[in-house]
Design a protein around this motif. Structure first.
Motif, short mmCIF file in Angstrom:
data_model
loop_
_atom_site.label_atom_id
_atom_site.label_comp_id
_atom_site.label_asym_id
_atom_site.label_seq_id
_atom_site.Cartn_x
_atom_site.Cartn_y
_atom_site.Cartn_z
N GLU A 108 -59.74 -23.34 -16.55
CA GLU A 108 -59.19 -22.74 -15.34
C GLU A 108 -59.49 -21.25 -15.25
O GLU A 108 -59.68 -20.72 -14.14
N GLY A 112 -62.19 -20.84 -12.55
CA GLY A 112 -61.34 -20.36 -11.47
C GLY A 112 -61.67 -18.93 -11.07
O GLY A 112 -61.81 -18.63 -9.87
N LEU A 186 -56.52 -24.51 -11.84
CA LEU A 186 -57.83 -23.95 -11.51
C LEU A 186 -57.92 -23.64 -10.02
O LEU A 186 -58.45 -22.60 -9.62
#
Length: 307
Positions: A108, A112, A186
């Motif tokens: 994540e 992300g 995420l």
């Protein structure tokens, strides 16, 4: 900095006591652990009385809590109703969940932040629109749907990953479960990074850095990204504890015997020592994660100083 750390540690003490007291009261005051131990069968009164005495359940609730807190500081979290010490259950469950959490945090954070930066720098473009639509879909789809779908495709049909995780749970078998655990977070990290990057890209200090002729990659990494990551780091820090305690669905799907699995078994069987012990450790994880996040603020933004 040293005084700030000491002050924060002192602030954590009442939070820890209040949280553990609330958990203890919710678990022990709202049910009868001895009756749950025998299930549908009525226990012999003498046997039930002996069990209550051994577990200190015949003591007042405040005294039970003090005995429990004394046990925590001596490393004794009690014994589960099957006779196994809670610390042994922790020793087998927490390493697995920590590995799963590490995989999820890496997924994540890396993907992300990367997607959020690209989307924020190309706001209102097709890349930004695509990222927003995909993250919205990920947030809308329940975790158990994502888990079963990836298990079916990657584990059963294509065979590129194990469908279930073995008892040892090595890192390579936790990649797919880690993706499932990190999917929703995420999406939030991506959208949060995208918003902060888009806002800070119009700030005066960014325009000044560009006007000075600094390379684009230096403007992004040294100026724009460091200021934009402060709310993202806050989210990631609080998400560590949530991932460790909230991976129940994923651990059930992939047969992972981690913290979520043990909590589920403890709640299902009303195994009070197990539930209280595991949640106590998760509270400590939350508090330490929040402290580390506060200390990282000064690293990301030199304007932040601690008195």
């Amino acid at each position: 900095m040293g005084r700030y750390i000491i002050r924060r540690l002192l602030q954590m003490v009442p939070v820890f006591i209040g949280t553990t007291l609330l958990i203890f009261l919710m678990v022990y005051a709202l049910g009868d652990p001895v009756a749950a131990l025998f299930g549908d069968r009525a226990p012999d009164p003498a046997t039930a009385a002996q069990i209550r005495h051994d577990l200190h359940l015949d003591e007042p609730l405040w005294k039970q809590y003090l005995l429990y807190m004394r046990g925590i500081f001596t490393g004794d979290f009690g014994t589960s109703f099957n006779g196994q010490p809670v610390t042994e259950l922790m020793g087998s469950a927490f390493p697995i969940t920590i590995r799963l959490t590490v995989v999820a945090i890496i997924v994540e954070a890396v993907f992300g932040i990367a997607l959020g930066v690209v989307s924020g720098l190309r706001r209102r473009g097709w890349v930004d629109t695509t990222v927003l639509i995909l993250t919205l879909i990920v947030v809308a789809v329940p975790t158990f749907v994502t888990g079963y779908l990836l298990q079916l495709l990657l584990g059963v049909k294509w065979g590129v990953a194990p469908a279930t995780v073995s008892v040892d749970a090595p890192f390579n078998e936790l990649i797919v479960p880690g993706i499932v655990v990190a999917a929703v977070s995420l999406a939030y990290v991506t959208r949060l990074t995208r918003t902060t990057v888009a806002e800070n890209a119009r700030a005066d200090y960014v325009r000044t850095a560009v006007a000075k002729g600094l390379p684009r990659h230096r403007v992004i990494t040294r100026h724009l990204l460091r200021n934009s990551l402060i709310p993202v780091v806050t989210f990631l820090g609080t998400d560590i504890g949530a991932l460790m305690g909230g991976a129940l669905v994923t651990e059930r799907i992939f047969n992972i015997h981690g913290v979520g699995f043990q909590l589920y078994q403890g709640i299902l069987r009303q195994n009070s020592p197990t539930v209280v012990g595991f949640v106590t450790i998760l509270v400590i994880v939350f508090l330490i994660a929040n402290l580390l996040v506060d200390l990282l603020y000064a690293v990301l933004d030199p304007r932040i100083r601690y008195a």
